[in-house]
Design a protein around this motif. Structure first.
Motif, PDB file in Angstrom:
ATOM      1  N   SER A   1      -9.647 -59.282  54.275  1.00 23.70           N
ATOM      2  CA  SER A   1      -9.301 -59.266  55.743  1.00 23.70           C
ATOM      3  C   SER A   1      -7.929 -58.501  56.079  1.00 23.70           C
ATOM      4  CB  SER A   1      -9.233 -60.413  56.583  1.00 23.70           C
ATOM      5  OG  SER A   1     -10.823 -61.195  56.513  1.00 23.70           O
TER       6      SER A   1
ATOM      7  N   GLY B   1      -7.332 -61.845  50.418  1.00 26.22           N
ATOM      8  CA  GLY B   1      -6.757 -60.626  51.098  1.00 26.22           C
ATOM      9  C   GLY B   1      -7.652 -59.667  51.551  1.00 26.22           C
TER      10      GLY B   1
ATOM     11  N   GLU C   1      -3.661 -60.423  65.829  1.00 26.30           N
ATOM     12  CA  GLU C   1      -3.349 -61.930  66.372  1.00 26.30           C
ATOM     13  C   GLU C   1      -4.025 -62.341  67.621  1.00 26.30           C
ATOM     14  OE1 GLU C   1       0.162 -63.855  65.879  1.00 26.30           O
ATOM     15  OE2 GLU C   1      -0.100 -62.804  63.815  1.00 26.30           O
TER      16      GLU C   1
ATOM     17  N   VAL D   1       0.454 -61.058  50.268  1.00 27.09           N
ATOM     18  CA  VAL D   1      -0.908 -61.219  50.490  1.00 27.09           C
ATOM     19  C   VAL D   1      -1.558 -60.166  49.534  1.00 27.09           C
ATOM     20  CG1 VAL D   1      -3.106 -61.051  51.895  1.00 27.09           C
ATOM     21  CG2 VAL D   1      -0.651 -62.417  52.508  1.00 27.09           C
TER      22      VAL D   1
ATOM     23  N   TYR E   1       3.573 -61.344  54.474  1.00 26.66           N
ATOM     24  CA  TYR E   1       3.734 -62.104  55.524  1.00 26.66           C
ATOM     25  C   TYR E   1       4.954 -63.013  55.361  1.00 26.66           C
ATOM     26  CZ  TYR E   1      -1.093 -60.666  57.378  1.00 26.66           C
ATOM     27  OH  TYR E   1      -1.893 -59.959  57.951  1.00 26.66           O
TER      28      TYR E   1
ATOM     29  N   THR F   1     -14.798 -67.641  56.250  1.00 24.92           N
ATOM     30  CA  THR F   1     -13.289 -67.276  56.497  1.00 24.92           C
ATOM     31  C   THR F   1     -13.202 -65.942  57.278  1.00 24.92           C
ATOM     32  OG1 THR F   1     -13.403 -66.305  54.336  1.00 24.92           O
ATOM     33  CG2 THR F   1     -12.156 -68.146  54.601  1.00 24.92           C
TER      34      THR F   1
HETATM   35  N1  LIG Z   1      -0.880 -63.619  60.019  1.00 28.81           N
HETATM   36  C1  LIG Z   1      -0.696 -64.214  59.108  1.00 28.81           C
HETATM   37  N2  LIG Z   1       0.214 -65.006  58.546  1.00 28.81           N
HETATM   38  C2  LIG Z   1       0.496 -65.743  57.432  1.00 28.81           C
HETATM   39  N3  LIG Z   1      -0.233 -65.695  56.554  1.00 28.81           N
HETATM   40  C3  LIG Z   1      -1.539 -64.892  56.854  1.00 28.81           C
HETATM   41  C4  LIG Z   1      -1.726 -64.168  57.927  1.00 28.81           C
HETATM   42  N4  LIG Z   1      -3.044 -63.610  57.906  1.00 28.81           N
HETATM   43  C5  LIG Z   1      -3.435 -64.065  56.723  1.00 28.81           C
HETATM   44  N5  LIG Z   1      -2.578 -64.713  55.875  1.00 28.81           N
HETATM   45  C6  LIG Z   1      -2.706 -65.243  54.647  1.00 28.81           C
HETATM   46  O1  LIG Z   1      -3.025 -64.262  53.729  1.00 28.81           O
HETATM   47  C7  LIG Z   1      -4.035 -64.725  52.941  1.00 28.81           C
HETATM   48  C8  LIG Z   1      -5.328 -63.709  52.992  1.00 28.81           C
HETATM   49  O2  LIG Z   1      -5.939 -63.744  54.098  1.00 28.81           O
HETATM   50  P1  LIG Z   1      -7.165 -63.011  54.435  1.00 28.81           P
HETATM   51  O3  LIG Z   1      -6.890 -61.539  54.194  1.00 28.81           O
HETATM   52  O4  LIG Z   1      -7.574 -63.492  55.788  1.00 28.81           O
HETATM   53  O5  LIG Z   1      -8.217 -63.584  53.296  1.00 28.81           O
HETATM   54  P2  LIG Z   1      -9.830 -63.081  53.274  1.00 28.81           P
HETATM   55  O6  LIG Z   1      -9.986 -62.554  52.108  1.00 28.81           O
HETATM   56  O7  LIG Z   1     -10.484 -64.612  53.300  1.00 28.81           O
HETATM   57  O8  LIG Z   1     -10.392 -62.363  54.158  1.00 28.81           O
HETATM   58  C9  LIG Z   1      -4.528 -65.944  53.258  1.00 28.81           C
HETATM   59  O9  LIG Z   1      -3.590 -66.835  52.183  1.00 28.81           O
HETATM   60  C10 LIG Z   1      -3.940 -66.223  54.615  1.00 28.81           C
HETATM   61  O10 LIG Z   1      -3.432 -67.559  54.416  1.00 28.81           O
END
Ligand SMILES: Nc1ncnc2c1ncn2[C@@H]1O[C@H](COP(=O)(O)OP(=O)(O)O)[C@@H](O)[C@H]1O
Ligand SMILES: [Mg+2]
Lengths: 249, 459
Positions: free
Chosen positions: A47, A45, B454, A22, A13, A248
């Motif tokens: 999600s 990461g 988003e 990520v 990102y 989360t």
């Molecule tokens: N749209 C985005 N823009 C910037 N950073 C993001 C975005 N989506 C997720 N992140 C970052 O990516 C990392 C992983 O997020 P995510 O995949 O949601 O984690 P989780 O394993 O909890 O589902 C987090 O540190 C989050 O801050």
């Protein structure tokens, strides 16, 4: 034969000037009919990976083959079609349309299906699925009139309406209490066994993980351990216990 | 996505917030209703204005004969005798842009009734069509003489209000006999009052009789005399030099022994070529005046055998000033209504855009979800666009009913003239659909450009 093949998937990102990596080179293959548990600490990461698997997002680099088809470079419309036809998505917060009956919520994906189902057929199919998740009596209730577990079951029925080959559930029990969680998870197992649908569940529940044919652990954007036997919970430490308290997304 | 499903989805979405949808549509309802009511009332009043102005003669065309000249001496406009009653009939028959036409023969002489006498401003010989040309068909009393009277050279006439006042002291003149140039005319009708014309001349100071009677019985002996006591002494000064006049039997040229006035009046001679002073014509509408002029010119050139390069032996005049007033009046009216329509519809459209933008923001998660289950951006665009259009069209239809009802009430209660206008209805339906599309497009486009992830994450 592998349904999903990921090779060196990276996702970065950009926040202003800052690059936030990520996913840092995820390679993974999932066979047809497998039930996979995806585990990892919050923010690791999961999600992000699920969104790429579900064709909601595309990776910054790397290859993603779904059923033999390279999908990481598909256009937005191509991905929409894939989501509609091949993939069922289940969210932590259900994401049902408010003020819309369960039946219509289940039929929603059919609105975007190219094959022309008649209204009758569409309704029959939706009713069968509601029956299957044990909600045929509630088909005309709106989400606000259903409990969390019931809402999630409606969401499951919705994800199945187009007979997908892949079900992706991102913390499906995150908002449910332990009893309903068990019910919902049982339903996934049933679907996996009876229909041979490939399912990937993000979960913190070891119990579920144990039932899975495969556990994938992810830490800091990398696959740590693909060993189904499980072993310890060394990744990220023992945080969650048996019930999810993590919200989360 | 099938069309009816899209519409169904839009209806459901609107149905989830009926109050908001109604209030949003209200902008369009009021706009369209105002447009319809304004258009109908405006059309009614501009038709009324047009009728009023055209009754002043705005649509009239005056066909004059050309100028006679002899040896470089011109005798002024209208001195040639080239127009015939047959020209008049031909104009009526062959010029579709002409509503009616009447020949006009004028005399100015003394009129006597009992012990009173009077010189009317105009003694006109014509046909019954004269009244139609001048939009003067409502008689105050009695009736207009008939075409049969014209054929028979009957000694009948209708008189204007001034004549009634001056000769008959206001008493009913019907069936009374007045004397013009020793010819006794029976009064068969009284014209309604028309007042002064634009130049201030009294239009009610008029006697109308069959043109044949005026031509053969009255003018045969009195060309320009005002005082009938000296009728024998005067004749037009032009006859002496105007050699053209000798061709025509109406001039007092002495080819034959001059019959006494009594003889002339009693035995009118059948004449092969008779000329009239003018022909009055009336165009179908003020818009068709130029067309009517063109048609008449073409016809008369042909009838008078005028070669392409030759000058015409007649001229056509119209009431340009009045026509201009007329068309500028209705143009002003139309533009006024158009701007009102535009403003109210733009206001309604902005309302729709506003609500649709709010709605898109509010339903961001829904959009994300729809995309997640397979909606393409095109589907989302259509969904929101159709919502806006449905609102506008529903508003438009209700607005049309309200507008028609409103203008009906105006007619009923205020007695303003209104005219239902199909174009207004068609236009408002199309305009409200256009407003829906143009003001609904931006929000819909914004929705369709959302990123599914988003949107799903949106709080
Ligand atoms: N749209 C985005 N823009 C910037 N950073 C993001 C975005 N989506 C997720 N992140 C970052 O990516 C990392 C992983 O997020 P995510 O995949 O949601 O984690 P989780 O394993 O909890 O589902 C987090 O540190 C989050 O801050
Ligand atoms: Mg997450």
């Amino acid at each position: 034969m592998p349904l999903i093949e990921l090779r060196d998937i990276c996702k970065t990102y950009h926040i202003g000037e800052l690059d936030v990596p990520v996913l840092k080179g995820v390679s993974l293959s999932v066979n047809e009919g497998e039930l996979v548990a995806l585990m990892g600490a919050s923010g690791s990461g999961k999600s992000t990976l699920m969104n790429i698997l579900g064709c909601l997002d595309h990776p910054t680099s790397g290859e993603y083959r779904l059923g033999g088809q390279e999908v990481s470079r598909l256009s937005a419309d191509g991905r929409a079609l894939l989501r509609n036809q091949k993939i069922g998505f289940i969210f932590q917060n259900f994401n049902l349309l408010p003020r819309t009956s369960a039946l219509e919520n289940v039929m929603l994906p059919l609105s975007y299906t190219l094959e022309g189902l008649s209204d009758r057929e569409a309704q029959d199919r939706a009713m069968t699925l509601l029956d299957r998740v044990g909600l045929s009596e509630r088909s005309h209730h709106e989400p606000s009139q259903l409990s969390g577990g019931q809402q999630q079951r409606v969401a499951i029925a919705r994800s199945l309406i187009n007979r997908p080959s892949l079900l992706l559930a991102d913390e499906p029990t995150g908002n449910l209490d332990s009893r309903t969680s068990a019910e919902v998870l049982h339903m996934f197992q049933e679907l996996n066994q009876q229909e041979a649908i490939t399912i990937i569940i993000v979960t913190h529940d070891l119990q579920v993980a144990m039932h899975a044919k495969k556990i994938v652990r992810i830490s800091d954007g990398q696959i740590v351990d693909g060993d189904p036997s499980g072993g310890g919970l060394q990744v990220g430490g023992i945080v969650e216990g048996y019930e999810s308290s993590d919200v989360t997304t | 996505m099938k069309a009816y499903r899209t519409i169904n989805t839009a209806l459901q979405a609107l149905g989830r917030n009926p109050m908001r949808a109604t209030l949003t549509a209200l902008g369009i309802i009021i706009g369209v209703a105002a447009v319809i009511a304004m258009m109908e009332i405006g059309k009614g009043s501009s038709a009324a204005i047009e009728r009023a102005i055209s009754s002043m003669g705005a649509n009239n065309l005056l066909i004059h004969p050309g100028t006679a000249a002899s040896g470089g001496v011109s005798f002024g406009g209208g001195t040639a005798t080239t127009l015939t009653p047959q020209d008049c009939e031909a104009i009526l028959q062959e010029c579709p842009a002409v509503r009616s036409a009447a020949p006009d023969v004028q005399a100015r002489t003394q009129v006597i009734y009992g012990n009173r006498n009077w010189v009317p401003l105009s003694i006109n010989g014509s046909t019954p069509a004269y009244l139609d040309v001048r939009s003067w068909t409502d008689m105050a009393e009695g009736e207009m003489f008939t075409d049969r009277d014209v054929r028979n050279t009957s000694k009948v006439c209708v008189v204007g209000q001034t004549i009634v006042r001056e000769l008959f002291s206001g008493a009913s003149p019907i069936d009374k006999k007045l004397r013009i140039q020793n010819v006794l005319f029976r009064v068969v009708g009284v014209l309604s009052s028309k007042g002064a014309n634009m130049m201030g001349a009294d239009q009610d100071d008029i006697i109308l009789a069959p043109w044949t009677t005026i031509k053969y019985r009255v003018m045969g002996t009195s060309l320009t005399n005002v005082n009938q006591s000296s009728s024998s002494s005067g004749s037009s000064t032009s006859t002496e030099v105007n050699s053209l006049n000798r061709l025509y039997p109406t001039s007092s040229l002495n080819l034959y022994p001059v019959p006494s006035p009594t003889q002339m009046a009693d035995t009118p001679q059948p004449v092969r070529f008779t000329n009239v002073d003018h022909i009055l014509a009336c165009a179908q509408s003020s818009d068709e005046i130029p067309l009517a002029i063109r048609q008449i010119t073409e016809l008369l050139r042909e009838r008078h055998r005028i070669r392409p390069n030759e000058a015409e032996d007649f001229s056509i005049r119209n009431m340009t000033e009045m026509t201009k007033t007329l068309s500028s009046t209705s143009l002003l009216m139309t533009n006024l209504l158009l701007s009102v329509a535009l403003i109210s519809l733009i206001v309604g459209g902005v309302g729709i855009m506003n609500i649709m933008l709010v709605s898109v923001t509010e339903r961001t998660r829904e959009i994300g979800l729809r995309m997640a289950v397979g909606a393409r951006s095109k589907d989302i665009l259509m969904q929101f666009l159709v919502e806006a259009i449905v609102m506008c069209l529903a508003g438009g239809i209700i607005g049309i009913l309200a507008g028609c009802g409103g203008s009906y009430l105006v007619t009923l209660l205020l007695r303003w003239p209104t005219e239902t206008s199909l174009t207004a209805i068609v236009v408002s339906v199309m305009v409200s659909a256009t407003v829906g599309i143009s003001f609904g497009f931006y929000p819909a486009w914004k929705a369709s450009k959302l990123d599914p992830i988003e949107a799903l994450r949106y709080e």
